[in-house]
Design a protein around this motif. Structure first.
Motif, PDB file in Angstrom:
ATOM      1  N   SER B  66       5.979 -11.947  -1.575  1.00 26.63           N
ATOM      2  CA  SER B  66       6.665 -11.252  -2.668  1.00 26.63           C
ATOM      3  C   SER B  66       6.242  -9.791  -2.739  1.00 26.63           C
ATOM      4  O   SER B  66       7.069  -8.904  -2.950  1.00 26.63           O
ATOM      5  CB  SER B  66       6.322 -11.905  -4.015  1.00 26.63           C
ATOM      6  N   LEU B  67       4.951  -9.568  -2.589  1.00 20.98           N
ATOM      7  CA  LEU B  67       4.455  -8.191  -2.650  1.00 20.98           C
ATOM      8  C   LEU B  67       5.023  -7.368  -1.497  1.00 20.98           C
ATOM      9  O   LEU B  67       5.361  -6.190  -1.665  1.00 20.98           O
ATOM     10  CB  LEU B  67       2.926  -8.164  -2.621  1.00 20.98           C
ATOM     11  N   GLY B  68       5.155  -7.998  -0.342  1.00 18.96           N
ATOM     12  CA  GLY B  68       5.739  -7.305   0.803  1.00 18.96           C
ATOM     13  C   GLY B  68       7.178  -6.895   0.522  1.00 18.96           C
ATOM     14  O   GLY B  68       7.592  -5.764   0.808  1.00 18.96           O
ATOM     15  N   ALA B  69       7.940  -7.826  -0.051  1.00 21.35           N
ATOM     16  CA  ALA B  69       9.341  -7.522  -0.381  1.00 21.35           C
ATOM     17  C   ALA B  69       9.410  -6.411  -1.428  1.00 21.35           C
ATOM     18  O   ALA B  69      10.253  -5.514  -1.349  1.00 21.35           O
ATOM     19  CB  ALA B  69      10.044  -8.786  -0.881  1.00 21.35           C
ATOM     20  N   ALA B  70       8.504  -6.462  -2.411  1.00 25.23           N
ATOM     21  CA  ALA B  70       8.472  -5.412  -3.438  1.00 25.23           C
ATOM     22  C   ALA B  70       8.132  -4.067  -2.810  1.00 25.23           C
ATOM     23  O   ALA B  70       8.713  -3.033  -3.151  1.00 25.23           O
ATOM     24  CB  ALA B  70       7.467  -5.773  -4.532  1.00 25.23           C
ATOM     25  N   ALA B  71       7.185  -4.070  -1.869  1.00 24.15           N
ATOM     26  CA  ALA B  71       6.794  -2.823  -1.202  1.00 24.15           C
ATOM     27  C   ALA B  71       7.991  -2.217  -0.473  1.00 24.15           C
ATOM     28  O   ALA B  71       8.256  -1.015  -0.566  1.00 24.15           O
ATOM     29  CB  ALA B  71       5.639  -3.076  -0.227  1.00 24.15           C
TER      30      ALA B  71
END
Lengths: 339, 339
Positions: B66-71
């Motif tokens: 999720s954090l990767g997608a947000a980044a």
């Protein structure tokens, strides 16, 4: 300012993190069987949720309905004493930040997040072996039943605690006699934590409750803020907490599975040290190596770096999982399957 | 001890609470049309989720994904600077408790929870009209674009803020040019808040992000604790944040609907004061009465007790909703439907 302040202590290792063990044993047979947590392997069935549960901000009505169901489930007459949170962990994180710097006694060793969170917030923390040793502390924390030992402190002894604040983490108290809980007749100095996800096998939705005197409950509610719990968690929580038939069936099934697991562990040469209805704590001199041996066979159980002779196991979800555990333990089928 | 401490200030009234307005106008036509929030009425479609998303504790892998997608979505090169929370409100609640007692300047009036939370935590709070008046404060809070006015402060002006901590709440910055955000090139004294639920029309799942310097990000992560965001929120967030095609289509549709709504409001004698891509702020001398008149017709819009000439409207979800709003405003169909 803390934006440039000192780094916090290292986070605690937890069960349930399959990613790490998968990397450690990349050639283990699939699928992995995760017995490293104390989560009910029989999940409450998740209903199809109306679109607005996802799309709209959770309404006050939805929160009230969930709190009502929790009050019925936990035998609480005054709904003003219940607070919903996105998991009891969120409450464990919050409580230390609300209190002035205090002398905190945690009966333990126990679930490590309590100590970590009180220390992080700057309190003076002592981990003490029992309630007697906790006397004189401003704040006393008891996990009841304890995780991982399962030790159950009598409500009477808890009611005698004279601290300004007593926190009783009842995360694993479901499936035990209701009299074991303080929630239904809350002492004026006490906050009780109740977990939803473990009992209902839905740890992913993040739902837990605090039971606290009305004024403190209001403070917790204010500090958690509006929409603290997701719409899906409130809705599923409401349905599940009012479903007494499901809970009764689950209790029977868990009791039978527990008997199987205990038989298996004893046949494998373990001493049973305790546990709760959702996990067992067992001992064998080579338990540390045993955790690795199970890992190689795709079974994830919880070892303890500080107590390498101990292992904690959650309940297998199915006959298939019991078979693989029995095979890994080299215990013949007849020992456990006749139970 | 705070368990017997003073009561906190009254909570803030928010849009989105249909229950209250339903009780006020019990005979209003059904279904209610809720235009009281700035949530995208076109929700990202919720996929069927695998059982383990509900049943297991959210894994570190799921959070990282999720954090990767947000980044990627927010143009952030260092994933160590992003923190996932159960809604940006949870971050607004948390930040004031992490800072020593400070002089806080909030550029406002704006989203009222900022002021409430800083005051509740004992800080010295001033609400100031602009960044110039905020100078000298230890901590500066800017909602950018502002809610409800839509005023957008240039990144250059924000980068010049010399406070020890600058909090930029970018809850409504999606659908504006990416250059408007500080997230992609974060100043060393800045924490940016990004909302997921508003943009993707999924406010019920509780997901938001903080973008902060790595050390402060780690502190936020520690204070939120493990499993702060639910499994469903992490999974849906991951899918949605990587779905650039959906976002592009949504942006076009929202722009068209905004033009319709603006035409409608102007035809109804309102002055448009501003807004963001997800809501409009409009003025008419009798706006207060107008909120009630709409309520009687089953339309919930946001009035402001302190500024009774103003009203905030979210975007109608469908032609049917536009029709009912137009009828309530007594605006002929041709004015807006040709847009």
């Amino acid at each position: 300012m803390p934006i440039t302040g000192p780094a916090a202590p290292e986070p605690v290792a937890h069960g349930g993190d399959l990613g790490t063990i998968r990397r450690r044993f990349p050639t283990a047979p699939q699928p992995w069987i995760d017995l490293s947590t104390g989560i009910n392997p029989l999940a409450y069935p998740v209903a199809h949720l109306p679109t607005e549960i996802w799309s709209r901000l959770p309404t006050r009505e939805a929160e009230q309905a969930s709190l009502g169901a929790a009050a019925r489930r936990y035998g609480i007459s005054d709904p003003a004493t219940i607070v919903a949170a996105p998991g009891t962990q969120a409450l464990i994180q919050l409580l230390p930040r609300l209190m002035p710097t205090s002398r905190v006694a945690i009966v333990g060793p126990t679930y490590a997040e309590h100590e970590l969170c009180w220390r992080r917030a700057g309190h003076e923390v002592a981990v003490v072996p029992d309630l007697v040793e906790a006397s004189g502390a401003d704040i006393v924390v008891v996990v009841n039943p304890d995780n991982p030992t399962g030790r159950l402190v009598a409500p009477r002894a808890l009611r005698a605690v004279e601290a300004a604040l007593l926190i009783v983490d009842e995360a694993f108290i479901d499936f035990l006699p209701p009299e074991a809980s303080l929630a239904g007749d809350l002492p004026a100095n006490t906050v009780v934590l109740r977990s939803f996800g473990k009992t209902y096998g839905l740890a992913g939705i993040r739902l837990g409750f605090a039971v606290a005197p009305p004024r403190f409950a209001r403070r917790l509610r204010d500090e958690l803020g509006p929409w603290a719990v997701s719409g899906p968690a409130l809705e599923i929580g409401r349905l599940a907490l009012d479903d007494t038939a499901w809970l009764q069936t689950a209790a029977q099934r868990l009791a039978a599975d527990r008997a199987k697991l205990d038989a298996l562990l004893i046949a494998a040469g373990f001493t049973l040290l305790g546990g709760t209805p959702l996990f067992r704590l067992a001992e064998r001199p080579d338990a540390g190596r045993f955790v690795d041996a199970l890992g190689q066979q795709g079974l994830h159980v919880r070892g303890f770096a500080e107590q390498p002779t101990r292992v904690r196991l959650g309940l297998p979800a199915s006959d298939e999982e019991f078979h693989r555990l029995a095979a890994a333990l080299q215990v013949p089928q007849k020992v456990w399957q006749t139970r």
